[in-house]
Design a protein around this motif. Structure first.
Motif, PDB file in Angstrom:
ATOM      1  N   GLY A  56       5.048  31.239 -59.529  1.00  0.00           N
ATOM      2  CA  GLY A  56       4.429  32.474 -59.067  1.00  0.00           C
ATOM      3  C   GLY A  56       3.460  33.070 -60.078  1.00  0.00           C
ATOM      4  N   TYR A  57       3.475  32.546 -61.307  1.00  0.00           N
ATOM      5  CA  TYR A  57       2.504  33.011 -62.296  1.00  0.00           C
ATOM      6  C   TYR A  57       1.478  31.915 -62.534  1.00  0.00           C
ATOM      7  N   GLU A  58       0.230  32.324 -62.585  1.00  0.00           N
ATOM      8  CA  GLU A  58      -0.827  31.354 -62.788  1.00  0.00           C
ATOM      9  C   GLU A  58      -1.406  31.539 -64.186  1.00  0.00           C
ATOM     10  N   VAL A  59      -1.447  30.442 -64.921  1.00  0.00           N
ATOM     11  CA  VAL A  59      -2.068  30.506 -66.246  1.00  0.00           C
ATOM     12  C   VAL A  59      -3.552  30.224 -66.062  1.00  0.00           C
ATOM     13  N   THR A  60      -4.394  31.166 -66.460  1.00  0.00           N
ATOM     14  CA  THR A  60      -5.826  31.014 -66.225  1.00  0.00           C
ATOM     15  C   THR A  60      -6.578  30.558 -67.469  1.00  0.00           C
ATOM     16  N   ASP A  61      -5.943  30.723 -68.634  1.00  0.00           N
ATOM     17  CA  ASP A  61      -6.630  30.309 -69.852  1.00  0.00           C
ATOM     18  C   ASP A  61      -5.608  30.175 -70.983  1.00  0.00           C
ATOM     19  N   GLY A  62      -5.992  29.421 -71.982  1.00  0.00           N
ATOM     20  CA  GLY A  62      -5.175  29.325 -73.185  1.00  0.00           C
ATOM     21  C   GLY A  62      -4.195  28.167 -73.138  1.00  0.00           C
ATOM     22  N   GLU A  63      -3.437  28.033 -74.213  1.00  0.00           N
ATOM     23  CA  GLU A  63      -2.467  26.937 -74.281  1.00  0.00           C
ATOM     24  C   GLU A  63      -1.207  27.363 -75.016  1.00  0.00           C
ATOM     25  N   VAL A  64      -0.140  26.623 -74.725  1.00  0.00           N
ATOM     26  CA  VAL A  64       1.141  26.891 -75.372  1.00  0.00           C
ATOM     27  C   VAL A  64       1.721  25.573 -75.874  1.00  0.00           C
TER      28      VAL A  64
ATOM     29  N   THR B 379      23.670  39.169 -38.334  1.00  0.00           N
ATOM     30  CA  THR B 379      23.036  37.855 -38.400  1.00  0.00           C
ATOM     31  C   THR B 379      22.070  37.820 -39.573  1.00  0.00           C
ATOM     32  N   THR B 380      22.049  36.732 -40.296  1.00  0.00           N
ATOM     33  CA  THR B 380      20.996  36.553 -41.297  1.00  0.00           C
ATOM     34  C   THR B 380      20.379  35.168 -41.161  1.00  0.00           C
ATOM     35  N   VAL B 381      19.106  35.101 -41.453  1.00  0.00           N
ATOM     36  CA  VAL B 381      18.393  33.818 -41.489  1.00  0.00           C
ATOM     37  C   VAL B 381      17.583  33.824 -42.783  1.00  0.00           C
ATOM     38  N   GLY B 382      17.736  32.796 -43.583  1.00  0.00           N
ATOM     39  CA  GLY B 382      16.988  32.806 -44.838  1.00  0.00           C
ATOM     40  C   GLY B 382      16.815  31.421 -45.422  1.00  0.00           C
ATOM     41  N   GLN B 383      16.107  31.390 -46.543  1.00  0.00           N
ATOM     42  CA  GLN B 383      15.923  30.137 -47.283  1.00  0.00           C
ATOM     43  C   GLN B 383      16.731  30.213 -48.563  1.00  0.00           C
ATOM     44  N   LEU B 384      16.752  29.117 -49.301  1.00  0.00           N
ATOM     45  CA  LEU B 384      17.406  29.137 -50.604  1.00  0.00           C
ATOM     46  C   LEU B 384      16.717  30.177 -51.468  1.00  0.00           C
ATOM     47  N   ASN B 385      17.500  30.935 -52.195  1.00  0.00           N
ATOM     48  CA  ASN B 385      16.967  32.011 -53.014  1.00  0.00           C
ATOM     49  C   ASN B 385      16.198  31.455 -54.225  1.00  0.00           C
ATOM     50  N   PRO B 386      14.869  31.692 -54.284  1.00  0.00           N
ATOM     51  CA  PRO B 386      14.078  31.140 -55.393  1.00  0.00           C
ATOM     52  C   PRO B 386      14.511  31.668 -56.761  1.00  0.00           C
ATOM     53  N   GLU B 387      15.018  32.895 -56.806  1.00  0.00           N
ATOM     54  CA  GLU B 387      15.509  33.458 -58.073  1.00  0.00           C
ATOM     55  C   GLU B 387      16.687  32.648 -58.594  1.00  0.00           C
ATOM     56  N   SER B 388      17.600  32.332 -57.675  1.00  0.00           N
ATOM     57  CA  SER B 388      18.772  31.545 -58.080  1.00  0.00           C
ATOM     58  C   SER B 388      18.346  30.163 -58.548  1.00  0.00           C
ATOM     59  N   LEU B 389      17.406  29.559 -57.795  1.00  0.00           N
ATOM     60  CA  LEU B 389      16.948  28.220 -58.176  1.00  0.00           C
ATOM     61  C   LEU B 389      16.324  28.245 -59.568  1.00  0.00           C
ATOM     62  N   PHE B 390      15.510  29.264 -59.841  1.00  0.00           N
ATOM     63  CA  PHE B 390      14.858  29.328 -61.148  1.00  0.00           C
ATOM     64  C   PHE B 390      15.892  29.540 -62.256  1.00  0.00           C
TER      65      PHE B 390
END
Ligand code: ATP
Ligand code: MG
Lengths: 255, 444
Positions: A56-64, B379-390
């Motif tokens: 969800g974050y886009e790196v637009t410049d630089g390096e790490v 009722t709920t409908v959802g996808q896998l939680n991206p926060e949990s996956l991260f």
């Protein structure tokens, strides 16, 4: 000269319609602890997220560069296996996934990556015992689903417990002190200090100088609007405590 | 839906090619006649019918179905049983092939207070009990396929547990279909009578070998006496070409406690109808289900909780995990009849969509005719939680493993309600394995 653990050069990053990090330079060597401070919304957690590989974050410049590798090319799990650890500002609750099982899986992924044999459940429990003590963790938490129903303080303590088990090369602690009571703060800070050595490093994000009394930093940086506007030694943190950020952010704006 | 005067061809061929042989009691003959008339009247429900809006039986019409005959001896080898997902469960086992009881494959240890035999045999051996209870719980008019089963069944299981008896090990009814015959219909009918104060755990599982198409049209009647406790686990694991239209109908007497678990794992298209008749006062009923369709499977659960007496407690939990282009349907009807005061009915349906092409249709339906009741649904409908996956990936878990852990956790919510440890353990293993291959697919 030793190679830095982390070298950030001109990093710019943001979300689709908005730039959040506007050119960050930061170098951390083995054995060092750096503190990152700055007003709410200045981009501290965003920097942590970009380093850990959150989508969800886009790196637009630089390096790490991390331990000689181009960090931004690695998947989050590979960064973790390379020894990068993020203690979350808001640890996520994962219902239905047992804490011990989860941590064992994480630890064994690490061992596999290093070509070491995996530990079974019994050996793992033995292994974590000392870490449980170090952080005076309530053992019953380990039998519950990951973070589910944990109090704010328990979540933070659990993050550092995970760090103690995974023994990262670079630990980024995002406001680990917020939500901890005074005694817990000492225990957690003490735990972090015990884990410090000449080969690892810490980047400690905090709003309060108090934490830095326990985890004494080598460098303190102030982030404002996505830029490091001031760096100094631990005295800088004391000055900030007294004067706030105003003088720095104004200076930066007029500079 | 009005039908033309001419009988639907599919309906007539379903009925005509089946011959019920042997001598049957007057009552059973009359019951079959009525059921046959019901089925003729209802026919195969089109999607224009409210209760079938989401489940299109069009493909069933394409098959030229014929009833399975008694299978040849030796048409299946005993080690097929050892390979079944639930083979590790201890206890007595009645095995059926194409709907017919096969003694050779079954293992029944005689036990006081427990009668376990084929329904065909019981019709003569325990005619009084059959007369008394057969057709009691199944509401033929509610579902046309229960009527079809009543009209045409030949065999199935008969279980009778005497009053006060506690049966230690679970009883397992295993329904297998052979590979060779395609487009066959099976009509297993199970009559289970648990007398007052008795305790028993049962599983009813359907397994299809190979890829033969066809229809399993099953009906299980569970008559539960006063204060009795029953845990019933239905596992539908047919092959992916078969249709499964099955009913479990429960009649609960005063202060009885029944836990019905329904797992829909297989079949091309399945509907499991669960009817719970809360007839006596102060009963506790759990309907707990999991459906995990993938590819182009459709899994439909249709539940009816019929509160007819005061102080009934019913909890429904259904979780769906849908992958590929699969479809899930959950339809939960709660009826509270006048006089069923202090009814406490709760219904929860949660769905996890693993792909953009999977769909779920869910429909709660409350018909409440008493004023002092507590009825909730959600009722709920959802996808896998991206926060949990991260979070998990940030600790070093590969994406596939993180996905798998979250998916399995969602399934375990349901499986954890199965009290019998052997059954829960066996199912947990099977389902975790099945879900493993879904986790590997990346959809993002
Ligand atoms: N995913 C996102 N989408 C939109 N805006 C975002 C996103 N992530 C961060 N931001 C915005 O970027 C800015 C920086 O946020 P960040 O969380 O990095 O601040 P922070 O310095 O950690 O603040 P705090 O001290 O309050 O924790 C904020 O204005 C925030 O709203
Ligand atoms: Mg932050």
């Amino acid at each position: 000269m030793t190679e830095p653990i982390l070298k950030i050069r001109g990093l710019k990053a943001g979300v689709v319609d908005r730039s959040i990090l506007n050119g960050i330079d930061l170098t951390i060597f083995p054995g060092e602890t750096h503190a990152l401070m700055g007003p709410n919304g200045s981009g501290k957690s965003t920097l942590a997220a970009v380093l850990a590989g959150r989508e969800g974050y886009e790196v637009t410049d630089g390096e790490v560069w991390y331990a000689g590798k181009n960090l931004l090319e690695l998947d989050p799990e590979d960064r973790a296996k390379e020894g990068l650890f993020l203690a979350f500002q808001y640890p996520v609750e994962i219902p239905g996934v047992n804490s011990t099982y989860f941590l064992k899986a994480a630890y064994n992924e690490l061992r596999k990556y290093r070509g070491e044999p995996e530990l079974d459940a019994a050996d793992f429990l033995n292994f974590v015992k000392a870490r449980v003590k170090l952080l005076e963790l309530d053992e019953s938490l380990l039998r519950r689903p990951v973070n589910e129903g944990f109090s704010g303080g328990e979540k933070k303590r659990n993050e550092i417990f995970q760090m103690a088990v995974l023994e990262p090369k670079l630990a980024i602690l995002d406001e680990t002190d917020s939500g901890l009571d005074i005694d817990a703060l000492k225990i957690v800070a003490n735990g972090v200090c015990k884990l410090r050595n000449a080969h690892n490093a810490q980047l400690v994000i905090t709003h309060y100088q108090r934490l830095l009394n326990y985890i004494v930093p080598d460098r303190v940086h102030v982030l404002s609007e996505g830029r490091i506007v001031q760096s100094g030694d631990k005295e800088l943190a004391m000055e900030l405590e007294e004067r706030g950020y105003d003088w720095l952010t104004k200076e930066a704006a007029t500079a | 839906m009005a039908h033309s005067d001419e009988m639907d061809q599919v309906v007539s061929s379903l009925l005509d090619r089946a011959v019920v042989d042997g001598v049957e009691s007057k009552r059973l003959q009359a019951m079959r006649e009525t059921a046959r008339a019901h089925f003729v009247e209802r026919g195969i429900p089109p999607i224009e019918e409210e209760d079938w809006r989401f489940t299109n039986l069009g493909a069933l019409r394409e098959l030229s179905l014929h009833p399975a005959g008694h299978p040849q001896a030796g048409s299946i080898s005993p080690n097929v049983l050892q390979r079944l997902p639930l083979s590790t469960i201890p206890g007595n086992r009645l095995v059926f092939l194409n709907g017919y009881f096969i003694r050779r494959l079954s293992s029944i240890v005689e036990e006081d207070g427990v009668q376990a035999l084929s329904l065909a045999e019981a019709l003569s051996k325990h005619s009084a009990l059959c007369e008394r209870y057969l057709g009691h719980a199944v509401q033929s008019h509610e579902t046309p396929f229960a009527a079809l089963n009543t009209a045409l069944f030949k065999d199935g299981a008969f279980l009778h547990i005497s009053a006060g008896k506690t049966v230690r090990e679970p009883l397992h009814l295993v329904f297998l279909s052979t590979e060779e015959d395609t487009e066959q219909t099976h009509y297993p009918r199970n009559l289970i009578v648990v007398e007052g104060g008795a305790h028993v755990t049962l599983t009813e599982s359907y397994h299809g070998a190979g890829a033969s198409s066809g229809l399993t049209c099953s009906a299980t009647e569970l008559i539960v006496g006063e204060g009795a406790r029953v845990e019933h686990v239905k596992v539908q694991d047919e092959n992916e070409s078969r249709f499964h239209l099955g009913a479990v109908a429960v009649q609960m007497a005063r202060e009885s406690q029944v836990r019905v678990h329904s797992l829909a794992l297989g079949a091309k298209l399945s509907r499991t109808t669960i009817y719970a008749g809360l007839v006596g006062q102060g009963v506790e009923c759990l309907l707990n289900g999991l459906y995990i369709p993938r590819n182009s499977q459709l899994a439909d659960h249709f539940t009816i909780v019929d509160n007819a007496a005061p102080h009934g407690i019913s909890h429904e939990y259904f979780n769906g995990i849908l992958a590929g282009q699969s479809r899930g349907v959950f339809h939960g009807r709660i009826i509270v009849r006048p006089g069923a005061q202090k009814t406490d009915a709760k219904q929860t349906n949660k769905n996890l969509l693993l792909s953009d092409t999977a769909t779920i249709d869910t429909k709660p339906q409350l018909e409440i005719y008493a004023d002092d009741v507590k009825c909730t649904h959600g009722t709920t409908v959802g996808q896998l939680n991206p926060e949990s996956l991260f979070y998990m990936r940030a600790r070093g878990l590969p994406l596939e493993m993180a996905r798998h852990l979250l998916i399995v956790a969602f399934a375990e919510e349901i499986l954890n309600r199965i009290r019998n440890e052997d059954i829960r353990g066996a199912l947990s293993e099977v389902i975790s394995k099945r879900l493993g291959s879904d986790a590997e697919v990346r959809y993002d």
